[in-house]
Write an enzyme that holds these catalytic residues in place. Structure first.
Site, PDB file in Angstrom:
ATOM      1  N   SER A 377       0.830  -1.202   0.000  1.00  0.00           N
ATOM      2  CA  SER A 377       0.000   0.000   0.000  1.00  0.00           C
ATOM      3  C   SER A 377       0.872   1.263   0.000  1.00  0.00           C
ATOM      4  O   SER A 377       1.754   1.403  -0.853  1.00  0.00           O
ATOM      5  CB  SER A 377      -0.936  -0.044   1.206  1.00  0.00           C
ATOM      6  OG  SER A 377      -1.918   0.954   1.148  1.00  0.00           O
ATOM      7  N   ASP A 438      -8.211  -5.027  -5.979  1.00  0.00           N
ATOM      8  CA  ASP A 438      -7.654  -4.087  -5.008  1.00  0.00           C
ATOM      9  C   ASP A 438      -7.804  -2.654  -5.532  1.00  0.00           C
ATOM     10  O   ASP A 438      -7.373  -2.331  -6.633  1.00  0.00           O
ATOM     11  CB  ASP A 438      -6.177  -4.432  -4.771  1.00  0.00           C
ATOM     12  CG  ASP A 438      -5.547  -3.603  -3.663  1.00  0.00           C
ATOM     13  OD1 ASP A 438      -6.189  -2.656  -3.179  1.00  0.00           O
ATOM     14  OD2 ASP A 438      -4.399  -3.912  -3.298  1.00  0.00           O
ATOM     15  N   HIS A 531      -7.807  -5.259  -0.738  1.00  0.00           N
ATOM     16  CA  HIS A 531      -6.498  -4.697  -0.413  1.00  0.00           C
ATOM     17  C   HIS A 531      -5.829  -5.425   0.746  1.00  0.00           C
ATOM     18  O   HIS A 531      -4.642  -5.218   1.017  1.00  0.00           O
ATOM     19  CB  HIS A 531      -6.669  -3.213  -0.072  1.00  0.00           C
ATOM     20  CG  HIS A 531      -5.401  -2.449   0.058  1.00  0.00           C
ATOM     21  ND1 HIS A 531      -4.455  -2.378  -0.946  1.00  0.00           N
ATOM     22  CD2 HIS A 531      -4.900  -1.710   1.094  1.00  0.00           C
ATOM     23  CE1 HIS A 531      -3.440  -1.622  -0.546  1.00  0.00           C
ATOM     24  NE2 HIS A 531      -3.677  -1.216   0.682  1.00  0.00           N
TER      25      HIS A 531
END
Length: 553
Positions: A377, A438, A531
């Site tokens: 991320s 995601d 995610h």
């Protein structure tokens, strides 16, 4: 459109770039979106009447200095709605910042209260017998919510990677580590290190030393001058204490209950590095390379002699500069940043300078070592930004020791020009992993009115963990009516699959109640649940096996 053409004609002395932005063709260039500088009334006034003055309250731009804000045509009208959306999302996140923060504290406390007392029944039993265990933060027993969602700590198939590296086996090989998408053990180390980065220093040290049989170097809380706190986290490990083959740097990613982290992902602000391209300001700030309150600080950290850096030149090549030249230039950049910083002590604690300094000393200590940078991320964005700035500063002695950059669920960090530059230098050492739907790798969006672009090759995993190498993941902007139903159907499939993973692939893949709860939220927010790091660990560990099974059918 007429307004846009008129503005372009009136701003003839300004240069239009490939992304549709019009600005000065000299000096400092930036666009900073500040949701806090305007109110809801200003947003409504611009939306209803198109009043450019109301819109201007939210935006600081380098071009505004040169004359009337509206005349400059610094951004075309069809780009402005993008900024409005960014402002709205970040205002909403700001409203929930404190509730989210305290919710995070409460969730972490309750999860650890349950786990450290042996579950719900153990908690009740301990209360009655007066032996209640109270969780304490920053201890080896205190696990983050990310760690509770996915409790795996061991590397894939035991200590395979550690043994290979320490014994000079097949992973390391005679020529050093093999950084490629087919190296399953190395990818697994990177994704597990990205997951481990969400923990505190004591947990990380224990797992690295005791489970992975490697050497924990240090954990750093690094200063972010914009957020005014030590919110950038990173840790470093070596595969062994002496004569290491591998040094790994892992940046912490977007924390689930941190509104500032999520706001960074939705930020639209950029700073243009001359001859290199536009870069996301939030990621520069997280590395400690500037502050949007004083945009000139970015220039002090990132400016390099333009005669030695051009989009068509190879940095560090025989036609450019020698190693000694590049070292002196980089030292000058670092010194310039230190001398002009209002607080040199805080500068020394920023992520870029801290990691660069420690990495330099480790590479000198371990003569044969290569290093890898990884993150999930936001951590993935910082992982690729770090070598990007090393290249900018011409740190060739360090870059020659870079084995690879592995990112998981990484957002876009810059524009097409930056991508072309980095592809020329990291094309075979940058591995960007994306799982199915995601949302974060699709931010900020990439279409005709956005400037952000991914670069390098993507290793994409479907909802069946099928691997595919491609330039860009499918549905690259995550929007559109035609994707709406498939996204939610896929979230329902992931929820069902989570209940059967232990039966299909073995007990280590069994998901607990918290992971199932995250899957349930995915029915409403499919891009957020996708995610989750559980998907990335499973993709790395099962992707190759699925490919083999399918190819044999």
């Amino acid at each position: 459109m007429a307004e846009s053409k008129e503005n372009v004609n009136e701003a003839a002395s300004y240069a239009t770039d490939s992304d549709g932005f019009i600005g000065c063709d000299f000096g400092l260039r930036y666009l900073i979106v500040n949701p806090e500088k305007g109110g809801v009334r200003d947003l409504l006034k611009y939306t209803v009447t198109g009043d450019i003055g109301s819109f201007a309250k939210f935006v600081d731009t380098s071009d505004e200095k040169e004359g009337n804000f509206a005349r400059m045509g610094w951004v075309a009208p069809d780009h402005r709605w993008v900024i409005v959306v960014s402002i709205v999302v970040r205002k909403i996140l700001a409203c929930f910042a404190k509730p989210l923060k305290w919710t995070g504290y409460l969730v972490d406390f309750l999860l650890n209260l349950l786990s450290q007392n042996g579950g719900l029944f153990g908690l009740i039993y301990n209360i009655f017998r007066g032996a209640l265990v109270i969780p304490r933060r920053d201890t080896e027993a205190f696990i983050s919510s990310v760690g509770h969602i996915d409790g795996r700590v061991d590397l894939y198939k035991g200590q395979e990677l550690a043994e290979a590296n320490m014994g000079g086996g097949s992973v390391a090989g005679e020529g050093g580590l093999i950084a490629n998408m087919g190296n399953r053990a190395l990818m697994d180390l990177c994704v597990m290190a990205s997951k481990l980065a969400y923990e505190n220093a004591q947990v990380i040290k224990s797992i690295v030393n005791n489970h992975w049989k490697m050497h924990f170097v240090d954990f750093y809380n690094c200063w972010n001058d914009f957020q005014k706190n030590e919110c950038t986290k990173v840790f470093i490990l070596c595969d062994k204490p002496k004569d290491a083959n591998l040094v790994l740097v892992s940046f912490r990613g977007t924390e689930p209950f941190d509104a500032d982290d999520w706001g960074t992902d939705f930020d639209f602000s950029w700073y243009e590095i001359p001859n290199l391209g536009k870069v996301h300001i939030g990621f520069l700030e997280a590395l400690g390379l500037g502050n949007r309150v004083e945009p000139a600080t970015f220039s002090r950290h990132l400016k390099v002699n333009n005669t030695q850096l051009s989009s068509g030149a190879e940095i560090g090549s025989s036609k450019g500069s020698t190693k000694s030249d590049s070292s002196s230039i980089a030292s000058d950049v670092d010194r310039r940043g230190c001398d002009q910083s209002p607080d040199s002590e805080k500068l020394e604690k920023t992520a870029y300078y801290t990691v660069k300094g420690k990495l330099t000393s480790l590479l000198k200590e371990h003569k044969n070592a290569k290093f890898i940078v990884t993150g999930h991320s936001l951590g993935g964005a910082l992982a690729i930004m770090f070598p990007t700035v090393l290249m900018l500063h011409q740190q060739m002695e360090i870059m020659e020791r870079l084995e690879g950059v592995y990112t998981f669920g990484q957002p876009r960090i810059g524009n097409k020009q930056l991508g072309r530059f980095m592809e020329a230098h990291l094309v075979q050492r940058y591995f960007r992993v994306v799982y199915c739907n995601d949302l974060v790798p699709r931010l900020p969006c990439d279409d005709k009115i956005f400037l952000y672009k991914h670069f390098g090759e993507c290793l994409y995993y479907s909802n069946l963990f099928m691997e595919k190498r491609m330039k860009e993941e499918p549905n690259r902007n995550f929007f559109g009516i035609r994707y709406l139903i498939p996204l939610h159907l896929n979230a329902a499939w992931e929820l069902f699959r989570s209940l059967t993973m232990g039966y299909m692939y073995g007990p280590e893949y069994k998901e607990g109640w918290l992971s199932t709860l995250v899957r349930v939220t995915g029915l409403a927010l499919p891009g957020i649940s996708a995610h989750c790091l559980t998907n990335y660990v499973n993709s790395v560990r099962l992707g190759e096996e699925c490919s083999i099974k399918m190819s044999s059918l």
